[in-house]
Design an enzyme around this catalytic site. Structure first.
Site, PDB file in Angstrom:
ATOM      1  N   SER A  39       0.853  -1.191   0.000  1.00  0.00           N
ATOM      2  CA  SER A  39       0.000   0.000   0.000  1.00  0.00           C
ATOM      3  C   SER A  39       0.888   1.240   0.000  1.00  0.00           C
ATOM      4  O   SER A  39       2.110   1.136   0.042  1.00  0.00           O
ATOM      5  CB  SER A  39      -0.888   0.006   1.234  1.00  0.00           C
ATOM      6  OG  SER A  39      -0.086   0.248   2.377  1.00  0.00           O
ATOM      7  N   LYS A  40       0.254   2.382  -0.011  1.00  0.00           N
ATOM      8  CA  LYS A  40       0.976   3.651  -0.009  1.00  0.00           C
ATOM      9  C   LYS A  40       1.984   3.731   1.136  1.00  0.00           C
ATOM     10  O   LYS A  40       3.038   4.337   1.019  1.00  0.00           O
ATOM     11  CB  LYS A  40      -0.023   4.806   0.154  1.00  0.00           C
ATOM     12  CG  LYS A  40      -0.750   5.116  -1.125  1.00  0.00           C
ATOM     13  CD  LYS A  40      -0.518   6.567  -1.518  1.00  0.00           C
ATOM     14  CE  LYS A  40      -0.992   6.727  -2.888  1.00  0.00           C
ATOM     15  NZ  LYS A  40      -0.562   7.438  -3.865  1.00  0.00           N
TER      16      LYS A  40
END
Ligand code: GLU
Length: 466
Positions: A238-239
């Site tokens: 994810s980010k």
């Protein structure tokens, strides 16, 4: 083998990220390896979350990576009639039925089942009502399967699901749009897809899709569910792991070759080989060599792969890739040969094109600005006579590396100065920096005229200050 047709079906609800790009790459490689075709289609039936800007950015990212497609892009929202046609067929054959249960009713039943500790499923209220199409009615698949729903995964072998876990699920919503499962099956079938390579988060969707194929009386494609990409900590990427969209990597100065090489290696391998050209990947890629354990994304590794491809690309290619990063300079003022020679001096040192652009800025300006710390340390009055002598030497002599070095060494000795001090003062005069490619390399690229001018400017600067 019949022609291989793979597909990449992004939902345009976000930019293309590493995981999606790797799925696209594996499908592309598989198609190219087998001389087959890749179909691109946007799964945009979620009208609220699908955005045109994401379609544009996904297309841009695929093009930048060099992943071309042979058919499409198709858009599911433009194919509604097709889904309706197949839905009608299933209904007419009694393989699907209309359901008039309202959202609220379904929600209440769902809650009741959960309270009883049961897995929520449709209870078949409308199964035998014999309803026809109408306002507010959804179409459900009549699931008759008993025992196991089985499919053969190219990576995992036989996968089976208990049929009793699958309820009569909706294939067409009451607004006339298809659900994901139905649209995917109709698309893959009508597009002739032979191989579905997708993330293993879709494994649990596959049995439902198989049941739709069976209801339609058609042969399903082959499936290969590839392990997800995880962050270094083992959580889904994810980010938070610094995973950005593909276009952000482009804008940070990564080469497409590096992304493709790195993504291919995320879960696939060929012996110990680390670096692959696209041609090699096409030649060597086989879906069967994809590793079943989840791949971990390592940003440092990606950076190292990028540095490798920068080092190993030729200067004219690098120049074309560098241009967006050198917008603030008037590149037209310089010959292509000059720019290429400048690039040759920095390409072994830069990990990204952004770094490279910074490293070579001094080649592209009329006058350099001096690094403050360096200037205090190296532009001392003791180096003035040395700089004068170097200038005089360059004005007179032909440039030859060994001789020039010997001259500098002699000069240091004669003046009782450290060679390093002279070299750093020169470096600062020519580049404004304390770190740069080798002095002689720089001098050769800049050419005597620029070098002499820069030394003179440094002399003036030191004189004015002392
Ligand atoms: N549109 C789906 C996604 O973006 C892909 C579905 C599929 O590969 O079947 O996850």
């Amino acid at each position: 083998m019949a022609e291989v047709i793979t597909r990449f079906p992004p939902s345009p609800t976000g930019h293309l990220h590493l995981g999606g790009a790797r799925t696209a790459l594996f499908n592309w490689l598989y198609a190219r390896h087998h001389g087959g075709r890749l179909v691109l289609r946007f799964e945009d039936t979620d009208r609220e979350r699908s955005k045109k800007e994401y379609v544009e950015s996904i297309l841009e990212a695929l093009k930048w990576l060099g992943l071309d497609w042979d058919e499409g892009p198709y858009f599911q929202t433009e194919r509604l009639e097709l889904y309706q046609k197949y839905a009608r067929k299933l209904f007419e054959e009694g393989k699907a039925y209309y359901c008039e249960c309202t959202k609220e009713e379904l929600e209440t039943k769902r809650k009741q089942m959960l309270e009883k500790g049961l897995k929520p499923r449709y209870d078949g209220t409308c199964r035998e009502k014999g309803l026809g199409p109408g306002e507010g009615r959804a179409l459900r698949l009549r699931v008759e399967a008993v025992g196991e729903v089985v499919f053969e995964d190219l990576l995992r072998g036989k996968i089976s699901f208990p049929a009793e876990e699958i309820d009569d699920f909706i294939i067409m919503r009451s607004d006339g749009t298809p659900t994901y499962h139905f649209a995917v099956v109709i698309d893959d079938f009508t597009m002739g897809v032979t191989h579905v390579i997708r993330g293993d988060d879709h494994i649990s969707n596959t049995p439902k899709q198989i049941l739709i194929y069976q209801a339609l009386g058609i042969e399903p494609p082959r499936f290969a569910h590839i392990p997800m990409v995880l962050g270094r900590d083992g959580a889904r990427l994810s980010k938070r792991h610094g995973a950005r969209s593909i276009l952000e990597y482009r804008d940070e100065g990564y080469l497409p070759e590096a992304l493709v090489n790195y993504l291919a290696k995320l879960g696939w391998g060929y012996g110990d080989q680390e670096y692959f050209t696209v041609e090699e990947l096409i030649k060597l890629f086989d879906i069967k060599d994809v590793n079943l354990s989840p791949a971990r994304f390592d940003p440092d590794k990606l950076l190292a792969v990028n540095a490798y491809w920068i080092r190993n690309s030729d200067a004219s290619y690098l120049l074309s890739q560098l241009k967006p990063f050198l917008k603030e300079y008037e590149l037209d003022k310089f010959s292509e040969d000059y720019l290429k020679a400048a690039i040759e001096t920095v390409k072994t040192r830069a990990k990204t094109l952004v770094e490279m652009a910074k490293m070579m800025d001094f080649y592209l300006v009329e006058e350099v600005e001096y690094d403050e710390k360096g200037e205090k340390k190296f532009f001392v009055k003791e180096v003035l006579p040395a700089l004068e002598k170097i200038k005089a030497y360059l004005e007179e002599k032909e440039l030859e590396e060994k001789e020039f070095e010997a001259f500098l060494r002699g000069l240091a000795e004669e003046m009782g100065l450290k060679l390093k001090l002279i070299a750093q003062a020169m470096r600062l005069a020519l580049t404004g920096k304390t770190v740069s490619p080798g002095l002689f390399e720089i001098i050769k690229v800049l050419g005597k005229e620029r070098v002499i001018k820069r030394i003179q400017k440094a002399i003036n600067f030191i004189k004015a200050r002392n």
